[in-house]
Design a protein around this motif. Structure first.
Motif, mmCIF file in Angstrom:
data_model
loop_
_atom_site.group_PDB
_atom_site.id
_atom_site.type_symbol
_atom_site.label_atom_id
_atom_site.label_comp_id
_atom_site.label_asym_id
_atom_site.label_seq_id
_atom_site.Cartn_x
_atom_site.Cartn_y
_atom_site.Cartn_z
ATOM 1 N N ARG A 64 0.840 -1.195 0.000
ATOM 2 C CA ARG A 64 0.000 0.000 0.000
ATOM 3 C C ARG A 64 0.875 1.244 0.000
ATOM 4 N NH1 ARG A 64 -5.272 1.145 3.683
ATOM 5 N NH2 ARG A 64 -5.856 3.055 2.643
ATOM 6 N N GLU A 65 0.531 2.187 -0.859
ATOM 7 C CA GLU A 65 1.223 3.467 -0.938
ATOM 8 C C GLU A 65 0.421 4.497 -0.142
ATOM 9 O OE1 GLU A 65 4.077 4.322 -2.620
ATOM 10 O OE2 GLU A 65 4.401 2.288 -3.353
ATOM 11 N N LEU A 66 1.094 5.237 0.723
ATOM 12 C CA LEU A 66 0.452 6.271 1.519
ATOM 13 C C LEU A 66 1.163 7.604 1.273
ATOM 14 C CD1 LEU A 66 0.257 4.315 4.896
ATOM 15 C CD2 LEU A 66 -1.573 4.617 3.252
ATOM 16 N N PRO A 67 0.588 8.496 0.474
ATOM 17 C CA PRO A 67 1.228 9.798 0.303
ATOM 18 C C PRO A 67 1.146 10.596 1.597
ATOM 19 C CG PRO A 67 -0.826 9.657 -0.957
ATOM 20 C CD PRO A 67 -0.598 8.331 -0.333
ATOM 21 N N TRP A 68 2.097 11.501 1.809
ATOM 22 C CA TRP A 68 2.133 12.270 3.058
ATOM 23 C C TRP A 68 0.859 13.072 3.252
ATOM 24 C CZ3 TRP A 68 5.383 10.401 6.233
ATOM 25 C CH2 TRP A 68 6.641 9.965 5.846
ATOM 26 N N ASP A 69 0.257 13.539 2.159
ATOM 27 C CA ASP A 69 -0.963 14.343 2.269
ATOM 28 C C ASP A 69 -2.148 13.530 2.787
ATOM 29 O OD1 ASP A 69 0.488 16.458 1.276
ATOM 30 O OD2 ASP A 69 -0.133 16.094 -0.798
ATOM 31 N N ALA A 70 -2.124 12.220 2.599
ATOM 32 C CA ALA A 70 -3.225 11.369 3.056
ATOM 33 C C ALA A 70 -3.123 11.048 4.544
ATOM 34 C CB ALA A 70 -3.259 10.071 2.250
ATOM 35 N N LEU A 71 -1.991 11.371 5.161
ATOM 36 C CA LEU A 71 -1.797 11.046 6.572
ATOM 37 C C LEU A 71 -2.271 12.184 7.468
ATOM 38 C CD1 LEU A 71 1.749 9.439 6.628
ATOM 39 C CD2 LEU A 71 -0.449 8.303 6.563
ATOM 40 N N LYS A 72 -2.977 11.805 8.504
ATOM 41 C CA LYS A 72 -3.377 12.764 9.533
ATOM 42 C C LYS A 72 -2.281 12.877 10.583
ATOM 43 C CE LYS A 72 -7.419 13.539 12.465
ATOM 44 N NZ LYS A 72 -8.689 12.921 12.893
ATOM 45 N N GLY A 73 -1.576 11.769 10.795
ATOM 46 C CA GLY A 73 -0.489 11.739 11.761
ATOM 47 C C GLY A 73 -0.059 10.311 12.024
ATOM 48 N N LEU A 74 0.646 10.126 13.134
ATOM 49 C CA LEU A 74 1.113 8.798 13.526
ATOM 50 C C LEU A 74 0.553 8.456 14.897
ATOM 51 C CD1 LEU A 74 4.861 9.017 12.467
ATOM 52 C CD2 LEU A 74 2.997 7.938 11.227
ATOM 53 N N SER A 75 0.356 7.174 15.114
ATOM 54 C CA SER A 75 -0.112 6.678 16.401
ATOM 55 C C SER A 75 0.941 5.728 16.955
ATOM 56 C CB SER A 75 -1.443 5.943 16.209
ATOM 57 O OG SER A 75 -1.818 5.283 17.391
ATOM 58 N N ILE A 76 1.198 5.840 18.255
ATOM 59 C CA ILE A 76 2.215 5.001 18.893
ATOM 60 C C ILE A 76 1.542 4.121 19.934
ATOM 61 C CG2 ILE A 76 4.344 5.019 20.226
ATOM 62 C CD1 ILE A 76 4.842 7.828 19.036
ATOM 63 N N SER A 77 1.804 2.818 19.866
ATOM 64 C CA SER A 77 1.228 1.885 20.832
ATOM 65 C C SER A 77 2.105 1.806 22.077
ATOM 66 C CB SER A 77 1.077 0.501 20.199
ATOM 67 O OG SER A 77 2.342 -0.102 20.069
ATOM 68 N N LYS A 78 1.621 1.090 23.070
ATOM 69 C CA LYS A 78 2.384 0.930 24.314
ATOM 70 C C LYS A 78 3.667 0.142 24.104
ATOM 71 C CE LYS A 78 -1.543 1.309 27.383
ATOM 72 N NZ LYS A 78 -2.373 0.657 28.395
ATOM 73 N N LYS A 79 3.716 -0.659 23.048
ATOM 74 C CA LYS A 79 4.909 -1.459 22.761
ATOM 75 C C LYS A 79 5.825 -0.778 21.759
ATOM 76 C CE LYS A 79 2.860 -5.890 23.858
ATOM 77 N NZ LYS A 79 2.632 -7.252 23.409
ATOM 78 N N ALA A 80 5.698 0.532 21.618
ATOM 79 C CA ALA A 80 6.544 1.364 20.753
ATOM 80 C C ALA A 80 6.370 1.052 19.275
ATOM 81 C CB ALA A 80 8.009 1.264 21.147
ATOM 82 N N LYS A 81 5.240 0.476 18.893
ATOM 83 C CA LYS A 81 4.953 0.251 17.479
ATOM 84 C C LYS A 81 4.250 1.474 16.933
ATOM 85 C CE LYS A 81 4.751 -4.735 17.740
ATOM 86 N NZ LYS A 81 3.985 -5.939 17.428
ATOM 87 N N VAL A 82 4.533 1.801 15.679
ATOM 88 C CA VAL A 82 4.000 3.007 15.066
ATOM 89 C C VAL A 82 2.997 2.623 13.980
ATOM 90 C CG1 VAL A 82 4.612 5.097 13.799
ATOM 91 C CG2 VAL A 82 6.150 4.214 15.544
ATOM 92 N N SER A 83 1.875 3.349 13.958
ATOM 93 C CA SER A 83 0.864 3.174 12.925
ATOM 94 C C SER A 83 0.599 4.516 12.263
ATOM 95 C CB SER A 83 -0.447 2.646 13.522
ATOM 96 O OG SER A 83 -0.269 1.388 14.104
ATOM 97 N N ALA A 84 0.258 4.476 10.984
ATOM 98 C CA ALA A 84 -0.121 5.687 10.267
ATOM 99 C C ALA A 84 -1.614 5.891 10.439
ATOM 100 C CB ALA A 84 0.231 5.550 8.793
ATOM 101 N N VAL A 85 -2.019 7.109 10.768
ATOM 102 C CA VAL A 85 -3.428 7.451 10.916
ATOM 103 C C VAL A 85 -3.838 8.229 9.667
ATOM 104 C CG1 VAL A 85 -5.146 8.624 12.321
ATOM 105 C CG2 VAL A 85 -3.178 7.547 13.410
ATOM 106 N N LEU A 86 -4.828 7.704 8.967
ATOM 107 C CA LEU A 86 -5.301 8.346 7.748
ATOM 108 C C LEU A 86 -6.335 9.417 8.077
ATOM 109 C CD1 LEU A 86 -5.654 5.217 5.443
ATOM 110 C CD2 LEU A 86 -3.736 6.774 5.668
ATOM 111 N N ALA A 87 -6.758 10.166 7.077
ATOM 112 C CA ALA A 87 -7.713 11.260 7.277
ATOM 113 C C ALA A 87 -9.044 10.762 7.825
ATOM 114 C CB ALA A 87 -7.928 12.001 5.963
ATOM 115 N N ASP A 88 -9.419 9.517 7.516
ATOM 116 C CA ASP A 88 -10.686 8.967 8.025
ATOM 117 C C ASP A 88 -10.506 8.267 9.378
ATOM 118 O OD1 ASP A 88 -9.277 6.774 7.198
ATOM 119 O OD2 ASP A 88 -10.897 5.907 5.991
ATOM 120 N N ASP A 89 -9.414 8.521 10.062
ATOM 121 C CA ASP A 89 -9.072 7.972 11.378
ATOM 122 C C ASP A 89 -8.808 6.468 11.379
ATOM 123 O OD1 ASP A 89 -9.062 10.390 12.690
ATOM 124 O OD2 ASP A 89 -11.200 10.300 13.188
#
Length: 157
Positions: free
Chosen positions: A81-106
């Motif tokens: 999956r390709e995620l352009p920077w403009d499609a990202l709302k931000g990043l989410s960090i879990s308790k185990k230091a894993k990072v997820s991309a948050v899209l505009a639709d949450d």
């Protein structure tokens, strides 16, 4: 002699790849060697035990996250999956230091092999579209102010 202009230097493109280290394939190969006596015993069908190491090989080779100035490319075992920077709302960090991309639709998309220690690298590659919570990127991008020169009459001896 006429002066010749230096040829234009290519623009340095920033790219960061986050993946499982390929040395993990050595451990998987060791697992395959250890499975050999059991898999090729006189019991029919035990050779199917090799499905597990083969799946691990596919996971190690295929799963990764690639960050470029255009966006993120997320590779999983079964998709891409390709995620352009403009499609990202931000990043989410879990308790185990894993990072997820948050899209505009949450909706959240896990970023394989990306951890919180990689956030400065993501901020640097994104050219400021993502903010670095550690502040390390600002230190790299903006040079520190030069120290004022000491006056000739003052010496600390």
């Amino acid at each position: 002699m006429p002066e010749t202009a230096d040829p234009p230097q290519p623009v340095k493109r920033r790219k960061a790849t986050f993946r499982v280290p390929l040395i993990a394939l050595l451990a998987i190969f060791g697992l395959m060697v250890c499975l050999a006596p059991t898999a090729f015993a006189d019991v029919p069908g035990l050779w199917a035990l090799y499905v597990v190491p083969l799946a691990l090989i596919v996971y190690v080779v295929r799963t990764r996250t690639v960050a470029t100035p255009q966006g993120l490319a997320v590779w999983t075992m079964f998709g891409h999956r390709e995620l352009p920077w403009d499609a990202l709302k931000g990043l989410s960090i879990s308790k185990k230091a894993k990072v997820s991309a948050v899209l505009a639709d949450d909706s959240k998309i896990p970023l394989p092999s990306v951890r919180t220690r990689h956030l400065p690298v993501l901020a640097l590659v994104s050219n400021g579209r993502l903010k670095d919570p550690t502040g390390l990127v600002e230190e790299i991008v903006t040079p520190a102010e030069p120290e004022p020169p000491e006056s000739p009459g003052s010496s600390a001896e």
